[in-house]
Design a protein around this motif. Structure first.
Motif, PDB file in Angstrom:
ATOM      1  N   UNK A   1      -5.638   0.303 -12.207  1.00 58.72           N
ATOM      2  CA  UNK A   1      -4.656   0.715 -13.298  1.00 58.72           C
ATOM      3  C   UNK A   1      -3.408   1.308 -12.338  1.00 58.72           C
ATOM      4  N   UNK A   2      -2.219   1.605 -13.114  1.00 60.13           N
ATOM      5  CA  UNK A   2      -1.011   2.177 -12.497  1.00 60.13           C
ATOM      6  C   UNK A   2      -0.743   3.671 -12.906  1.00 60.13           C
ATOM      7  N   UNK A   3      -0.743   4.323 -12.030  1.00 56.89           N
ATOM      8  CA  UNK A   3      -0.686   5.992 -12.537  1.00 56.89           C
ATOM      9  C   UNK A   3       0.880   6.211 -13.173  1.00 56.89           C
ATOM     10  N   UNK A   4       1.864   5.589 -12.564  1.00 56.10           N
ATOM     11  CA  UNK A   4       3.185   5.675 -13.081  1.00 56.10           C
ATOM     12  C   UNK A   4       4.092   4.936 -12.228  1.00 56.10           C
ATOM     13  N   UNK A   5       5.347   4.653 -12.791  1.00 56.40           N
ATOM     14  CA  UNK A   5       6.456   3.811 -12.170  1.00 56.40           C
ATOM     15  C   UNK A   5       7.752   4.873 -11.920  1.00 56.40           C
ATOM     16  N   UNK A   6       8.324   4.759 -10.736  1.00 59.79           N
ATOM     17  CA  UNK A   6       9.337   5.566 -10.662  1.00 59.79           C
ATOM     18  C   UNK A   6      10.595   4.960  -9.971  1.00 59.79           C
ATOM     19  N   UNK A   7      11.789   5.119 -10.760  1.00 59.90           N
ATOM     20  CA  UNK A   7      12.951   4.470 -10.165  1.00 59.90           C
ATOM     21  C   UNK A   7      13.591   5.362  -9.308  1.00 59.90           C
ATOM     22  N   UNK A   8      14.125   4.713  -8.242  1.00 56.63           N
ATOM     23  CA  UNK A   8      14.438   5.493  -6.862  1.00 56.63           C
ATOM     24  C   UNK A   8      16.000   4.558  -6.566  1.00 56.63           C
ATOM     25  N   UNK A   9      16.821   5.007  -5.974  1.00 56.07           N
ATOM     26  CA  UNK A   9      18.009   4.498  -5.613  1.00 56.07           C
ATOM     27  C   UNK A   9      17.841   3.362  -4.647  1.00 56.07           C
ATOM     28  N   UNK A  10      16.718   3.218  -4.005  1.00 55.79           N
ATOM     29  CA  UNK A  10      16.327   2.119  -3.159  1.00 55.79           C
ATOM     30  C   UNK A  10      15.577   0.961  -3.839  1.00 55.79           C
ATOM     31  N   UNK A  11      15.114   1.322  -5.284  1.00 54.07           N
ATOM     32  CA  UNK A  11      14.387   0.415  -5.850  1.00 54.07           C
ATOM     33  C   UNK A  11      13.398   1.301  -6.977  1.00 54.07           C
ATOM     34  N   UNK A  12      12.240   0.310  -7.035  1.00 52.94           N
ATOM     35  CA  UNK A  12      11.320   1.004  -8.021  1.00 52.94           C
ATOM     36  C   UNK A  12      10.017   1.056  -7.247  1.00 52.94           C
ATOM     37  N   UNK A  13       9.280   2.057  -7.690  1.00 54.83           N
ATOM     38  CA  UNK A  13       7.836   2.281  -7.233  1.00 54.83           C
ATOM     39  C   UNK A  13       6.573   2.390  -8.156  1.00 54.83           C
ATOM     40  N   UNK A  14       5.700   1.261  -7.991  1.00 55.67           N
ATOM     41  CA  UNK A  14       4.689   1.571  -8.937  1.00 55.67           C
ATOM     42  C   UNK A  14       3.481   2.049  -8.102  1.00 55.67           C
ATOM     43  N   UNK A  15       2.980   3.138  -8.616  1.00 55.75           N
ATOM     44  CA  UNK A  15       1.959   3.882  -7.898  1.00 55.75           C
ATOM     45  C   UNK A  15       0.562   3.350  -8.471  1.00 55.75           C
ATOM     46  N   UNK A  16      -0.004   2.479  -7.890  1.00 48.42           N
ATOM     47  CA  UNK A  16      -1.344   1.867  -8.206  1.00 48.42           C
ATOM     48  C   UNK A  16      -2.286   2.902  -7.836  1.00 48.42           C
ATOM     49  N   UNK A  17      -3.615   2.983  -8.721  1.00 50.81           N
ATOM     50  CA  UNK A  17      -4.757   4.067  -8.350  1.00 50.81           C
ATOM     51  C   UNK A  17      -5.186   3.528  -6.696  1.00 50.81           C
ATOM     52  N   UNK A  18      -5.152   2.228  -6.662  1.00 50.00           N
ATOM     53  CA  UNK A  18      -5.817   1.734  -5.251  1.00 50.00           C
ATOM     54  C   UNK A  18      -4.994   0.378  -5.163  1.00 50.00           C
ATOM     55  N   UNK A  19      -5.016  -0.035  -3.892  1.00 51.62           N
ATOM     56  CA  UNK A  19      -4.460  -1.215  -3.581  1.00 51.62           C
ATOM     57  C   UNK A  19      -5.747  -2.406  -3.700  1.00 51.62           C
ATOM     58  N   UNK A  20      -5.432  -3.467  -4.039  1.00 49.07           N
ATOM     59  CA  UNK A  20      -6.413  -4.597  -4.088  1.00 49.07           C
ATOM     60  C   UNK A  20      -6.709  -5.018  -2.796  1.00 49.07           C
ATOM     61  N   UNK A  21      -8.206  -5.113  -2.183  1.00 51.62           N
ATOM     62  CA  UNK A  21      -8.524  -5.311  -0.958  1.00 51.62           C
ATOM     63  C   UNK A  21      -8.926  -6.685  -0.663  1.00 51.62           C
ATOM     64  N   UNK A  22      -9.172  -7.397  -1.824  1.00 53.21           N
ATOM     65  CA  UNK A  22      -9.651  -8.799  -1.692  1.00 53.21           C
ATOM     66  C   UNK A  22      -8.179  -9.493  -1.508  1.00 53.21           C
ATOM     67  N   UNK A  23      -8.049 -10.512  -0.606  1.00 53.26           N
ATOM     68  CA  UNK A  23      -6.752 -11.225   0.003  1.00 53.26           C
ATOM     69  C   UNK A  23      -6.251 -11.684  -1.383  1.00 53.26           C
TER      70      UNK A  23
END
Length: 368
Positions: free
Chosen positions: A73-95
């Motif tokens: 799941x994604x906690x939230x998405x924040x728009x910043x001057x340098x772009x966007x940031x999607x805060x995933x609960x964790x990064x997928x570890x399977x390649x």
């Protein structure tokens, strides 16, 4: 994220705008007005930036929705001057999962560019480059957005962290080399590209220097994070927790907390009510309250309630990731509802350094 305002919720994900993004809009609008002395041109410039960041937002939703397919799941998405940031609960570890999640964002920009291309092609063709700056010309604005989306695809696919291309490179390498080694190689590639950007930027475009710093630090942070995750693999919270610590009662005053702070090296204190932890009194919060002359204030009015507890048998890796995401430097460790330890990021770092030193010593003896 601090200094952010929630503007809505889509697909079950909260969307925030950082206040610096609003400053960017105001700045660009002012610069355009100062250059043209035309209010309509300034408003058109702001409208284009809003359209651009609409595309950026869709790019981040591409990542978020693809991650959801893999149970992330994604906690939230924040728009910043340098772009966007999607805060995933964790990064997928399977390649392969990381590969598809990384590619999903640029794929959205490809679709946007193709839709805009088709729309322009079927409604009169394309404008000359010299006509793309006409204020409030919808066709000109859409054509510029099409070009920018193509640029976003190319830029994001550069094989350098923290761009999507860096994650794509790591995912491909990880299928053969493992995540730790793949991250080290991808980070080195990213930092090498950053150095090239910096050299070119100094000679031609100062903005490239900013990108170089962003890429270099992003690659360094990603490599450090994966090294830490590898070092924590298989460990439990009990392996790193402090067992010698002081606690405070919810009704204790800040004066007593000050005495405890000065009596030892502990900086953050678990707050206990009815035998269970209910929060953490952090040193910075304590000092701030003391500056407001609140020595007699109960600890419960100043403590942080956002930092949850961790079970002693929980995965240390997962708990540390959560602490970073929630910006909690210290959390209580519980077992059967009772506090049995204190976990701090500083103590985790010390444990990693000690284990690394012991591992190096063991390797030296083995080769000696």
């Amino acid at each position: 994220m601090k200094w952010s305002t929630r503007i809505g919720r889509l697909f079950g994900i909260d969307v925030y705008v950082h206040f610096t993004f609003l400053l960017l809009l105001a700045f660009l609008g002012f610069v355009t007005w100062q250059r043209t002395h035309d209010v309509y041109a300034a408003l058109a410039g702001v409208a284009f930036i809003l359209g651009l960041f609409g595309c950026v937002l869709l790019h981040e939703f591409g990542h978020a929705l693809m991650a959801r397919r893999y149970g992330i799941e994604t906690r939230d998405i924040t728009l910043l001057p340098i772009g966007g940031l999607a805060r995933l609960e964790r990064m997928p570890e399977h390649p392969l999962q990381e590969l598809w999640v990384a590619l999903a964002g640029p794929a959205v920009n490809v679709v946007i560019a193709l839709v805009l291309y088709a729309g322009l092609a079927f409604t009169g063709g394309f404008l000359e480059a010299t006509n793309l700056d006409v204020p409030f010309d919808l066709r000109a604005m859409l054509q510029r957005l099409m070009v920018v989306n193509v640029f976003l695809v190319l830029f994001n696919l550069l094989p350098a962290f923290p761009m999507d291309g860096g994650r794509v490179l790591r995912a491909l390498l990880a299928t053969k080399l493992g995540r730790r080694r793949a991250t080290a190689i991808a980070a080195n590639v990213g930092q090498a590209m950053a150095i090239v950007f910096g050299i070119v930027g100094f000679m031609s475009n100062p903005f490239l220097v900013f990108i170089a710093i962003f890429v270099y630090l992003g690659a360094q942070a990603e490599a450090g994070m994966v090294e830490m995750q590898s070092a924590l693999e298989g460990l439990r919270v009990r392996d790193a927790m402090m067992t010698r610590f002081r606690t405070l009662g919810a009704d204790d005053t800040l004066a007593k907390a000050t005495d405890e702070l000065l009596a030892g090296s502990q900086q953050d204190f678990p707050v206990i009510a009815e035998g269970a932890p209910v929060g953490i009194l952090r040193r910075n919060d304590l000092v701030k309250a003391l500056g407001q002359n609140r020595r007699d204030t109960p600890v419960s009015e100043v403590m942080c309630r956002e930092c949850a507890t961790a079970e002693a048998g929980s995965s240390l890796k997962r708990v540390v990731e959560s602490m970073h995401e929630r910006q909690c430097g210290t959390i209580p460790v519980v077992q059967a509802g009772q506090i049995v330890g204190l976990l701090t990021l500083e103590n985790v770092s010390e444990m990693i350094m000690v284990n690394a030193a012991l591992e190096q010593r063991g390797q030296a003896l083995a080769h000696g």
